[in-house]
Structures are given as C-alpha cells and as structure tokens.
Design a protein around this motif. Sequence first.
Motif, PDB file in Angstrom:
ATOM      1  N   ILE A  54      -3.307  23.484 -27.335  1.00  0.00           N
ATOM      2  CA  ILE A  54      -2.476  22.971 -26.199  1.00  0.00           C
ATOM      3  C   ILE A  54      -1.350  23.783 -26.276  1.00  0.00           C
ATOM      4  N   ILE A  55      -1.252  25.049 -26.793  1.00  0.00           N
ATOM      5  CA  ILE A  55      -0.344  26.160 -26.458  1.00  0.00           C
ATOM      6  C   ILE A  55      -0.304  26.120 -24.855  1.00  0.00           C
ATOM      7  N   GLY A  56       0.763  26.146 -24.420  1.00  0.00           N
ATOM      8  CA  GLY A  56       1.011  26.436 -22.784  1.00  0.00           C
ATOM      9  C   GLY A  56       0.779  24.975 -22.025  1.00  0.00           C
ATOM     10  N   LYS A  57       0.599  24.068 -22.840  1.00  0.00           N
ATOM     11  CA  LYS A  57       0.439  22.731 -22.095  1.00  0.00           C
ATOM     12  C   LYS A  57       1.674  21.747 -22.568  1.00  0.00           C
ATOM     13  N   VAL A  58       2.368  22.109 -23.710  1.00  0.00           N
ATOM     14  CA  VAL A  58       3.456  21.422 -24.239  1.00  0.00           C
ATOM     15  C   VAL A  58       4.812  22.099 -23.900  1.00  0.00           C
ATOM     16  N   ASP A  59       5.783  21.406 -24.305  1.00  0.00           N
ATOM     17  CA  ASP A  59       7.383  22.198 -24.157  1.00  0.00           C
ATOM     18  C   ASP A  59       7.112  23.338 -25.197  1.00  0.00           C
ATOM     19  N   TYR A  60       8.116  24.061 -24.688  1.00  0.00           N
ATOM     20  CA  TYR A  60       8.448  25.409 -25.488  1.00  0.00           C
ATOM     21  C   TYR A  60       8.769  24.986 -26.960  1.00  0.00           C
ATOM     22  N   GLY A  61       9.635  24.202 -27.022  1.00  0.00           N
ATOM     23  CA  GLY A  61      10.227  23.690 -28.404  1.00  0.00           C
ATOM     24  C   GLY A  61       8.838  23.403 -29.057  1.00  0.00           C
ATOM     25  N   ILE A  62       8.004  22.480 -28.554  1.00  0.00           N
ATOM     26  CA  ILE A  62       7.101  21.855 -29.315  1.00  0.00           C
ATOM     27  C   ILE A  62       6.070  23.062 -29.522  1.00  0.00           C
ATOM     28  N   GLU A  63       5.952  23.904 -28.730  1.00  0.00           N
ATOM     29  CA  GLU A  63       4.877  24.883 -29.008  1.00  0.00           C
ATOM     30  C   GLU A  63       5.286  25.927 -30.126  1.00  0.00           C
ATOM     31  N   ASN A  64       6.804  26.024 -30.249  1.00  0.00           N
ATOM     32  CA  ASN A  64       7.077  26.982 -31.128  1.00  0.00           C
ATOM     33  C   ASN A  64       6.856  26.259 -32.522  1.00  0.00           C
ATOM     34  N   MET A  65       7.232  24.735 -32.672  1.00  0.00           N
ATOM     35  CA  MET A  65       6.626  23.975 -33.675  1.00  0.00           C
ATOM     36  C   MET A  65       5.297  24.345 -34.215  1.00  0.00           C
ATOM     37  N   ILE A  66       4.262  24.173 -33.205  1.00  0.00           N
ATOM     38  CA  ILE A  66       3.026  24.393 -33.378  1.00  0.00           C
ATOM     39  C   ILE A  66       2.655  25.654 -34.105  1.00  0.00           C
ATOM     40  N   PHE A  67       3.326  26.718 -33.644  1.00  0.00           N
ATOM     41  CA  PHE A  67       3.095  28.223 -34.110  1.00  0.00           C
ATOM     42  C   PHE A  67       3.713  28.205 -35.898  1.00  0.00           C
ATOM     43  N   ASP A  68       4.813  27.641 -35.969  1.00  0.00           N
ATOM     44  CA  ASP A  68       5.325  27.442 -37.313  1.00  0.00           C
ATOM     45  C   ASP A  68       4.448  26.861 -38.220  1.00  0.00           C
ATOM     46  N   LYS A  69       4.025  25.565 -37.514  1.00  0.00           N
ATOM     47  CA  LYS A  69       2.940  24.728 -38.614  1.00  0.00           C
ATOM     48  C   LYS A  69       1.945  25.436 -38.982  1.00  0.00           C
ATOM     49  N   LEU A  70       1.197  26.238 -38.071  1.00  0.00           N
ATOM     50  CA  LEU A  70       0.051  27.111 -38.192  1.00  0.00           C
ATOM     51  C   LEU A  70       0.196  28.099 -39.023  1.00  0.00           C
ATOM     52  N   SER A  71       1.594  28.635 -39.246  1.00  0.00           N
ATOM     53  CA  SER A  71       1.911  29.485 -40.222  1.00  0.00           C
ATOM     54  C   SER A  71       1.870  28.923 -41.672  1.00  0.00           C
ATOM     55  N   ASP A  72       2.143  27.431 -41.919  1.00  0.00           N
ATOM     56  CA  ASP A  72       2.043  26.970 -42.978  1.00  0.00           C
ATOM     57  C   ASP A  72       0.679  26.819 -43.591  1.00  0.00           C
ATOM     58  N   ALA A  73      -0.429  26.784 -42.429  1.00  0.00           N
ATOM     59  CA  ALA A  73      -1.893  26.604 -42.860  1.00  0.00           C
ATOM     60  C   ALA A  73      -2.138  27.669 -43.885  1.00  0.00           C
ATOM     61  N   PRO A  74      -3.007  27.344 -45.081  1.00  0.00           N
ATOM     62  CA  PRO A  74      -3.512  28.247 -46.039  1.00  0.00           C
ATOM     63  C   PRO A  74      -4.163  29.748 -45.370  1.00  0.00           C
ATOM     64  N   HIS A  75      -4.721  29.418 -44.333  1.00  0.00           N
ATOM     65  CA  HIS A  75      -5.589  30.428 -43.745  1.00  0.00           C
ATOM     66  C   HIS A  75      -5.766  30.017 -42.193  1.00  0.00           C
ATOM     67  N   LEU A  76      -6.188  31.030 -41.148  1.00  0.00           N
ATOM     68  CA  LEU A  76      -6.553  30.559 -40.018  1.00  0.00           C
ATOM     69  C   LEU A  76      -7.768  30.638 -39.829  1.00  0.00           C
ATOM     70  N   ASN A  77      -8.464  29.699 -39.274  1.00  0.00           N
ATOM     71  CA  ASN A  77     -10.051  29.698 -39.142  1.00  0.00           C
ATOM     72  C   ASN A  77     -10.261  30.427 -37.753  1.00  0.00           C
ATOM     73  N   LYS A  78     -11.451  31.106 -38.228  1.00  0.00           N
ATOM     74  CA  LYS A  78     -12.237  32.030 -37.160  1.00  0.00           C
ATOM     75  C   LYS A  78     -12.019  31.609 -35.821  1.00  0.00           C
ATOM     76  N   ALA A  79     -12.240  30.340 -35.594  1.00  0.00           N
ATOM     77  CA  ALA A  79     -12.357  29.712 -34.391  1.00  0.00           C
ATOM     78  C   ALA A  79     -11.217  29.739 -33.734  1.00  0.00           C
ATOM     79  N   VAL A  80      -9.839  29.888 -34.362  1.00  0.00           N
ATOM     80  CA  VAL A  80      -8.826  30.047 -33.674  1.00  0.00           C
ATOM     81  C   VAL A  80      -8.613  31.420 -33.160  1.00  0.00           C
ATOM     82  N   VAL A  81      -8.983  32.278 -34.012  1.00  0.00           N
ATOM     83  CA  VAL A  81      -8.971  33.560 -33.548  1.00  0.00           C
ATOM     84  C   VAL A  81      -9.729  34.096 -32.353  1.00  0.00           C
TER      85      VAL A  81
END
Length: 142
Positions: A54-81
């Motif tokens: 949903i990056i690019g489909k939400v408000d810039y501020g919400i998008e930034n929060m999503i990136f920040d929250k994904l930084s909190d994940a223990p790891h990023l899954n290969k599917a995301v990459v």
Amino acid sequence: MERVALLSELDDSVIDSILRILLEGEYFQSYLLLKSLSSDQLESENLQLKLFKIIGKVDYGIENMIFDKLSDAPHLNKAVVDHSITILRNLSGAQLVRLLKLYSHHEIKETGFFEELSRMIPNENPFVEKQVLQFLDGREDE
C-alpha cells in the motif's frame, strides 16, 4: 484497534481490516493501529507484504509510519524484497530513500535488488542517482 495488540497471530480478515483503516487515510487512527502492532505480529510475511504493497496508495505521513513499523520487524521477508524489485523504478525519490534506509537497517543483501538498483544508474533524477550510488557504495564497503 486496541485488541489487535492482543492477538498473537493476525489472520487475513484482521490484516484486511488493518489495510482498510490505513487506506482511509485517518492519520491518528493509522498511528494508533500501527503502533499497536507487535514485533511478533510483524514477522508475518502476509502482513509485511500487504503493508508494503500500500506504499504509494496512502498519505505520505502514513507511508512513513509504515516504513518505520517495518523497521521494527525482526527481519524483512524475502517476499517484500522480491516485490520491491518490481516497483523500484516507480518509487518517488522520498519513497526510495525510505526504502534504502529500511533495507540498510535490516542489512538486506539480496543480489536481485542490488542488480535492479544498479540498472537505475544513470538516472534522469540527480537526487535518485545520488541516493542509489550512496547505497551501492555502502554495500561495497562491507
């Protein structure tokens, strides 16, 4: 929203509800919802990928929060990459900077991602070119 934090696993219906709230664009609700997601919940490949899509489909501020929250994940899954490889050229300069910061944080070393980044050089946008070169140079230092 408060109950989301109490769930050990998020099924598709809960994830779809989360996405609906984020797509509505109400900043405070989105903030509370994203804040409530635990690191264990963020291990879910399905949740990570749907948030990323949903990056690019939400408000810039919400998008930034999503990136920040994904930084909190223990790891990023290969599917995301893998998904990010397909959309790299469509990201704005700001989105690309956030993505590169996220991938640096998680020490992503996916060869296909770096190959696709390399194909973005030269770039008609000097800012994008500079960011990509800095990211690739940082990788070479390792």
